[in-house]
Motif scaffolding. Structure first.
Motif, PDB file in Angstrom:
ATOM      1  N   SER A 169       0.853  -1.263  -0.172  1.00  0.00           N
ATOM      2  CA  SER A 169      -0.113  -0.060  -0.032  1.00  0.00           C
ATOM      3  C   SER A 169       0.736   1.402  -0.100  1.00  0.00           C
ATOM      4  CB  SER A 169      -0.763   0.033   1.164  1.00  0.00           C
ATOM      5  OG  SER A 169      -1.803  -1.010   1.235  1.00  0.00           O
ATOM      6  N   VAL A 170       0.652   2.158  -1.038  1.00  0.00           N
ATOM      7  CA  VAL A 170       1.238   3.386  -1.001  1.00  0.00           C
ATOM      8  C   VAL A 170       0.343   4.566  -0.871  1.00  0.00           C
ATOM      9  CG1 VAL A 170       2.698   4.838  -2.309  1.00  0.00           C
ATOM     10  CG2 VAL A 170       2.806   2.339  -2.604  1.00  0.00           C
ATOM     11  N   ALA A 171       0.567   5.494   0.308  1.00  0.00           N
ATOM     12  CA  ALA A 171      -0.204   6.425   0.664  1.00  0.00           C
ATOM     13  C   ALA A 171       0.817   7.856  -0.099  1.00  0.00           C
ATOM     14  CB  ALA A 171      -0.464   6.945   2.066  1.00  0.00           C
ATOM     15  N   ILE A 172      -0.152   8.668  -0.800  1.00  0.00           N
ATOM     16  CA  ILE A 172       0.651   9.917  -1.334  1.00  0.00           C
ATOM     17  C   ILE A 172       0.291  11.227  -0.514  1.00  0.00           C
ATOM     18  CG2 ILE A 172       0.855  11.427  -3.470  1.00  0.00           C
ATOM     19  CD1 ILE A 172       1.942   8.520  -3.973  1.00  0.00           C
ATOM     20  N   SER A 173       1.038  11.775   0.007  1.00  0.00           N
ATOM     21  CA  SER A 173       0.960  13.087   0.769  1.00  0.00           C
ATOM     22  C   SER A 173       0.990  14.352  -0.021  1.00  0.00           C
ATOM     23  CB  SER A 173       2.155  13.025   1.983  1.00  0.00           C
ATOM     24  OG  SER A 173       3.247  13.357   1.256  1.00  0.00           O
ATOM     25  N   ASP A 174       0.199  15.048   0.279  1.00  0.00           N
ATOM     26  CA  ASP A 174      -0.111  16.198  -0.518  1.00  0.00           C
ATOM     27  C   ASP A 174       0.932  17.690  -0.260  1.00  0.00           C
ATOM     28  OD1 ASP A 174      -1.218  18.342  -2.258  1.00  0.00           O
ATOM     29  OD2 ASP A 174      -2.450  19.093  -0.683  1.00  0.00           O
ATOM     30  N   VAL A 175       1.582  18.345  -1.342  1.00  0.00           N
ATOM     31  CA  VAL A 175       2.417  19.147  -1.308  1.00  0.00           C
ATOM     32  C   VAL A 175       1.813  20.610  -1.859  1.00  0.00           C
ATOM     33  CG1 VAL A 175       4.759  20.018  -2.044  1.00  0.00           C
ATOM     34  CG2 VAL A 175       4.408  17.438  -1.377  1.00  0.00           C
ATOM     35  N   ASP A 176       2.039  21.719  -1.083  1.00  0.00           N
ATOM     36  CA  ASP A 176       1.491  22.824  -1.618  1.00  0.00           C
ATOM     37  C   ASP A 176       2.324  23.294  -3.048  1.00  0.00           C
ATOM     38  OD1 ASP A 176       0.281  25.070  -2.160  1.00  0.00           O
ATOM     39  OD2 ASP A 176       1.130  26.259  -0.454  1.00  0.00           O
ATOM     40  N   GLU A 177       1.801  22.928  -4.121  1.00  0.00           N
ATOM     41  CA  GLU A 177       2.484  23.225  -5.539  1.00  0.00           C
ATOM     42  C   GLU A 177       2.096  24.667  -5.960  1.00  0.00           C
ATOM     43  OE1 GLU A 177       2.749  19.286  -7.701  1.00  0.00           O
ATOM     44  OE2 GLU A 177       0.450  19.339  -6.857  1.00  0.00           O
ATOM     45  N   ALA A 178       2.995  25.168  -6.828  1.00  0.00           N
ATOM     46  CA  ALA A 178       2.951  26.408  -7.702  1.00  0.00           C
ATOM     47  C   ALA A 178       1.851  26.356  -8.528  1.00  0.00           C
ATOM     48  CB  ALA A 178       4.199  26.721  -8.114  1.00  0.00           C
ATOM     49  N   PRO A 179       1.000  27.366  -8.704  1.00  0.00           N
ATOM     50  CA  PRO A 179       0.318  27.528 -10.031  1.00  0.00           C
ATOM     51  C   PRO A 179       0.815  26.954 -11.018  1.00  0.00           C
ATOM     52  CG  PRO A 179       0.231  29.531  -8.884  1.00  0.00           C
ATOM     53  CD  PRO A 179       1.313  28.932  -8.139  1.00  0.00           C
ATOM     54  N   VAL A 180      -0.140  26.347 -12.048  1.00  0.00           N
ATOM     55  CA  VAL A 180       0.310  25.753 -13.244  1.00  0.00           C
ATOM     56  C   VAL A 180      -0.440  26.479 -14.463  1.00  0.00           C
ATOM     57  CG1 VAL A 180       0.049  23.709 -14.724  1.00  0.00           C
ATOM     58  CG2 VAL A 180       0.730  23.579 -12.092  1.00  0.00           C
ATOM     59  N   PHE A 181       0.371  26.864 -15.363  1.00  0.00           N
ATOM     60  CA  PHE A 181      -0.242  27.443 -16.698  1.00  0.00           C
ATOM     61  C   PHE A 181      -0.896  26.288 -17.569  1.00  0.00           C
ATOM     62  CE2 PHE A 181       2.707  30.794 -15.141  1.00  0.00           C
ATOM     63  CZ  PHE A 181       2.017  31.790 -15.408  1.00  0.00           C
ATOM     64  N   ALA A 182      -1.934  26.721 -18.156  1.00  0.00           N
ATOM     65  CA  ALA A 182      -2.514  26.041 -19.022  1.00  0.00           C
ATOM     66  C   ALA A 182      -1.748  25.579 -20.565  1.00  0.00           C
ATOM     67  CB  ALA A 182      -3.819  26.345 -19.653  1.00  0.00           C
ATOM     68  N   MET A 183      -0.844  26.678 -20.850  1.00  0.00           N
ATOM     69  CA  MET A 183      -0.083  26.530 -21.905  1.00  0.00           C
ATOM     70  C   MET A 183       1.593  26.877 -21.755  1.00  0.00           C
ATOM     71  SD  MET A 183      -2.498  28.466 -24.856  1.00  0.00           S
ATOM     72  CE  MET A 183      -1.404  28.201 -26.146  1.00  0.00           C
ATOM     73  N   ASP A 184       2.318  26.169 -22.173  1.00  0.00           N
ATOM     74  CA  ASP A 184       3.585  26.315 -22.065  1.00  0.00           C
ATOM     75  C   ASP A 184       4.283  27.498 -22.948  1.00  0.00           C
ATOM     76  OD1 ASP A 184       4.155  24.539 -20.198  1.00  0.00           O
ATOM     77  OD2 ASP A 184       4.385  22.959 -21.639  1.00  0.00           O
ATOM     78  N   ILE A 185       3.698  27.607 -24.031  1.00  0.00           N
ATOM     79  CA  ILE A 185       4.240  28.751 -25.188  1.00  0.00           C
ATOM     80  C   ILE A 185       3.073  29.830 -25.314  1.00  0.00           C
ATOM     81  CG2 ILE A 185       4.931  29.138 -27.347  1.00  0.00           C
ATOM     82  CD1 ILE A 185       6.092  26.356 -27.405  1.00  0.00           C
ATOM     83  N   LEU A 186       3.527  31.070 -25.032  1.00  0.00           N
ATOM     84  CA  LEU A 186       2.452  32.200 -25.083  1.00  0.00           C
ATOM     85  C   LEU A 186       3.007  32.992 -26.124  1.00  0.00           C
ATOM     86  CD1 LEU A 186       1.717  32.696 -21.335  1.00  0.00           C
ATOM     87  CD2 LEU A 186       0.228  31.457 -23.141  1.00  0.00           C
ATOM     88  N   ASP A 187       2.569  32.836 -27.335  1.00  0.00           N
ATOM     89  CA  ASP A 187       2.757  33.743 -28.564  1.00  0.00           C
ATOM     90  C   ASP A 187       1.703  34.438 -29.019  1.00  0.00           C
ATOM     91  OD1 ASP A 187       5.388  33.104 -28.311  1.00  0.00           O
ATOM     92  OD2 ASP A 187       5.214  31.243 -29.698  1.00  0.00           O
ATOM     93  N   VAL A 188       1.585  36.062 -29.180  1.00  0.00           N
ATOM     94  CA  VAL A 188       0.656  36.698 -29.641  1.00  0.00           C
ATOM     95  C   VAL A 188       0.977  37.518 -30.687  1.00  0.00           C
ATOM     96  CG1 VAL A 188      -1.304  38.511 -28.972  1.00  0.00           C
ATOM     97  CG2 VAL A 188      -0.196  36.807 -27.282  1.00  0.00           C
ATOM     98  N   THR A 189      -0.058  37.573 -31.933  1.00  0.00           N
ATOM     99  CA  THR A 189       0.190  38.532 -33.021  1.00  0.00           C
ATOM    100  C   THR A 189      -0.789  39.525 -33.290  1.00  0.00           C
ATOM    101  OG1 THR A 189       1.721  36.813 -33.891  1.00  0.00           O
ATOM    102  CG2 THR A 189       0.909  38.442 -35.340  1.00  0.00           C
TER     103      THR A 189
END
Length: 861
Positions: A592-612
């Motif tokens: 049995s394996v229990a996963i403990s929560d870690v306060d993680e940084a916010p996550v962006f929906a996209m890795d590349i943000l290019d605008v024209t």
């Protein structure tokens, strides 16, 4: 001023049409070209009650006028092809004095389809060679239309009307409707044949060559002049036709061009003829050339030949691949030579590239890629892949059970009989209990094997191809049957905790199992597998050869997706169990394996943000909206860093990025820029993530070409043209090339303006004045998109010194001062008088103070 009857007619026309009236203000009017005249456009009404006339200036070209009561009207029809835009200025007058204005009037001339397209030639010549690939252009027709190129009126479409001759109703040619390029059809590629013609040798002259051949091969019975001999004149006509295909073409094509894209019944059209001559194509690929390897003979050996359509061509041969050796050459006559024997096992095919060039190295025919295929001969014996091939088989396997396939390699071509192998058993020890498939080399047992009879067998196998023979050694081991199960040291490995940021590859625990079968065999070898609880593949088992397995983290853990796991691990042998024996609970374990929560940084929906975005995007417009979430669902905020221009602002709550008020994006200042968006937890700002945003600005036509200099001088005795240069900060297609013209729209008696290149024009003085004179010349400059303004350019025509500078002759202008000089003298005089007055007032004030002081002293005494 226009005659009175014109005024009456204009007013009558305006009243009948109900045209617009309005105040004297800037106005833009659209007028179709060719509008019948006189034609009233608009009545300007001045607010000043005493106005008794108007004055119109600018690009009227004598076609546009204004009546005394403000009616703007056409005196002559407008022509879009001549001028697309007329820029005017209008003033209201009392007498001859302006009292209102000037205002700007822009008249846009609207194109109508009043010009038929026309070809730049009435007859075209096309020469096509036999077997020219379908769709490859060999000729092109070209037409132009004076209508607006941005409108359907100048959208041209080419069609093939007819082909003469057209036997069997088969078209050999086709035309690209957009480009006018003419090419062969599939039928033309296959069926076009050239008429017979005279073939010249290298450097031969037609006239001398023909006469010599006639003398060599023909024996006339009487002395007949060449010109009267039918044989000679026939060949001469054939050669003349080759030199001038217009005289007797093989085919004549009638082509048509239509505007409106050819899709309207009202489209205008033009026609032309294309006279086509079909030439024999001597430039033929001789490949593929097949050669046997290890070919005996005299080298260099001719293996093929090429012949250019140009009898004076020089041939050059290169290799397409980068190989160390290239055993080929080509002679001056086009013979391809092989310089040495080939070995198919080194290289099975060569690609030769043959060039036909003139004496300057220019190609006279397209390069040919000639394939040379090396045919196999049986010059390699079979080779055993292993010096000793070892196989294992469990005892008591059923009769006929496969032991293994003997692996043998033959370097000859596998697609020929040279690599066709046959297998046979030469010897078996200690007994003959095996058989081998003669084609595949598969070894099988002829009976059930028992370890008490023998634990090992040694075999010799002979492998033959049609010429050579090889013997291979084989060892077959009889191993214990798999009658023992792998058993875990424990069946429950308890509970374990992991934080969700545990690194990949981390070992959670090590499991152990044992097997009582013979060591070192497949029956005792243990492999570990996770068979339950690991649906998303987060964990994996790594197995060694010592009966141990490691449970490792294979994928990133995510508490929000799965907070716990219950894994089942099975121990298995690679060899099958004996009949009747099955794996049981002793061969499985759980953890049995229990996963403990870690306060993680916010996550962006996209890795590349290019605008024209266009550079004229207005203030307040949304550039983009940042999408980010906190894995734990906590509230996040946004901020922006690195906006050095200060053009943008971000909504901290929504992540929406907008253009600031009063911010003006300018591509001419910076074409692309970058900034960083930071998403952070509201309660814990240090826990943050960031992404770089790249913004590229699209150019819009927001700049006009401007002269780099606005004045120059010309010497009367040696007048030299003035080079005008303009700059436009916009990029293509809104920049160069520029169109320069004199603003009046017609030729000037004194000046000529002609283009030099896309950014410069040459201003030339046609007629020198009798005395020094300054000209103020209106120059209209438009960019590639047709946008521009009229600019004033000052030219002083004068007598010059030897160094080319203007000077004023003594006595000619004596006593006459220019305006700047007069203003300077007056300013200096007024300043001097003011200074004298200030000093006088200061002295009077000082004397009064002194007298007052003396009076006080006398009173005291």
């Amino acid at each position: 001023p226009p005659p009175p009857w014109v005024h009456v007619l204009v007013v009558a026309l305006a009243a009948g049409k109900g045209l617009e009236k309005g105040p004297l203000e800037n106005k833009v009017l659209d007028v179709p070209e060719g509008t019948p005249v006189p034609y009233a456009l608009y009545q300007f009404q001045a607010s000043h009650l005493e106005v008794d006339g108007f004055r119109l200036t600018g690009e009227t070209e004598g076609k546009i006028s204004i009546s005394e009561d403000g009616w703007l009207y056409l005196e002559q029809t407008l022509d879009w092809a001549h001028t697309q835009t007329h820029t005017l200025e209008l003033e209201a007058l009392v007498g001859s004095e302006p009292v209102e204005g000037p205002v700007s009037i822009t008249i846009n001339v609207l194109d109508v389809n009043n010009h038929a397209p026309s070809f730049n030639q009435t007859d075209y010549i096309g020469i096509v060679k036999e077997r020219t690939p379908a769709g490859v252009p060999f000729a092109r027709v070209f037409a132009t239309d004076l209508d607006d190129p941005e409108s359907p009126n100048a959208h041209l479409s080419y069609t093939l009307v007819s082909q003469i001759p057209n036997r069997d109703n088969t078209l050999f040619f086709q035309i690209n409707s957009n480009t006018g390029e003419i090419s062969t059809t599939a039928e033309g590629e296959r069926l076009l044949k050239a008429r017979e013609a005279v073939i010249h040798s290298r450097g031969g002259d037609f006239s001398d060559s023909l006469k010599k051949r006639f003398d060599d091969f023909c024996t006339p019975t009487e002395d007949i002049p060449y010109e009267l001999n039918p044989f000679y004149s026939c060949v001469q006509r054939a050669e003349s036709r080759r030199l001038n295909p217009l005289e007797d073409p093989d085919f004549t094509l009638l082509v048509r061009v239509e505007d409106m894209g050819g899709e309207s019944v009202n489209a205008l059209n033009g026609n032309a003829r294309v006279k086509i001559m079909v030439q024999e194509n001597l430039w033929v690929n001789p490949g593929p050339i097949n050669l046997r390897e290890q070919l005996k003979g005299i080298y260099p050996m001719p293996i093929g030949k090429v012949q250019s359509n140009d009898p004076s061509a020089f041939y050059r041969l290169v290799q397409k691949e980068r190989e160390l050796t290239f055993p080929f050459n080509v002679t001056e006559e086009g013979d391809i030579l092989l310089t040495e024997e080939l070995d198919r096992e080194d290289k099975a095919m060569y690609i030769l590239v043959v060039f036909a060039e003139d004496s300057y190295g220019n190609e006279v025919d397209p390069p040919l890629e000639v394939q040379v295929v090396v045919d196999d001969v049986n010059d390699n014996a079979p080779i055993c892949e292993e010096e000793l091939s070892v196989f294992e088989v469990q005892e008591l396997e059923p009769t006929g059970s496969p032991i293994g396939d003997l692996m043998v390699h033959d370097a000859d071509d596998i697609n020929t009989p040279n690599a066709l192998l046959s297998y046979s058993l030469v010897s078996q020890s200690p007994s003959s209990v095996f058989t081998i498939d003669g084609i595949s080399g598969r070894i099988q047992a002829k009976q059930m094997l028992q370890r008490r009879d023998a634990t090992e067998y040694h075999l010799t196998v002979r492998v033959n191809d049609p010429v050579f023979s090889t013997e291979c050694k084989v060892l077959i081991k009889v191993i214990d049957i798999n009658n023992e199960l792998p058993i875990f040291e424990m069946n429950d490995y308890g509970s374990h905790n992991l934080s969700e940021d545990t690194a990949l590859g981390h070992t959670l625990l090590t499991v152990k199992a044992t097997d009582a079968d013979d060591p070192g065999t497949g029956s005792s070898h243990i492999e570990f597998h996770i068979t339950a609880g690991n649906e998303d593949g987060v964990f994996a088992m790594e197995t060694d050869n010592n009966g141990e397995g490691r449970l490792v983290v294979a994928k990133p853990l995510n508490y929000e997706t799965a907070s716990s796991y219950k894994l089942q691990i099975d121990a298995r042998n690679p060899e099958p169990l004996v009949n009747g024996l099955e794996y049981g609970a002793e061969s499985s374990a759980v953890v049995s394996v229990a996963i403990s929560d870690v306060d993680e940084a916010p996550v962006f929906a996209m890795d590349i943000l290019d605008v024209t975005v266009p550079e004229d995007t207005k203030e307040g417009a949304t550039l983009l909206k940042i999408d980010a979430k906190d894995p734990e669902g906590k509230e996040i905020l946004f901020k922006m860093e690195g906006d050095t221009k200060g053009w943008l602002e971000i909504d901290p709550a929504t992540g929406e990025i907008k253009i600031k008020k009063k911010a003006v994006l300018d591509r001419e200042t910076v074409e692309a820029f970058h900034f960083t968006v930071v998403a952070f937890e509201k309660a814990n700002p240090e826990l943050s993530s960031e992404r770089e945003v790249s913004v590229r600005l699209l150019d819009v036509n927001d700049n006009v070409p401007k002269l780099t200099e606005n004045q120059a001088s010309i010497c009367v005795k040696k007048p030299q043209p003035i080079i005008l240069t303009a700059l436009d900060a916009d990029a293509n297609p809104f920049g160069a090339p520029f169109t320069f013209s004199l603003a009046q729209g017609k030729k000037s008696p004194n000046w000529d303006l002609s283009a030099v290149d896309g950014t410069s024009a040459k201003l030339t003085l046609k007629k020198s004045p009798s005395e020094d004179k300054t000209f103020l010349i209106p120059i209209n400059i438009k960019d590639n998109a047709g946008m521009g303004i009229t600019q004033k350019f000052e030219v002083r025509v004068c007598n010059c010194t030897e160094l080319g500078y203007c000077f004023t002759e003594p006595g000619v202008h004596a006593g006459v001062l220019g305006m700047p000089t007069t203003i300077g003298i007056l300013s200096g005089t007024v300043g001097f008088i003011a200074l004298v007055l200030i000093i006088a007032f200061h002295r009077i004030k000082k004397d009064n103070q002194k007298k007052a002081l003396l009076g006080e002293t006398d009173a005291i005494l």
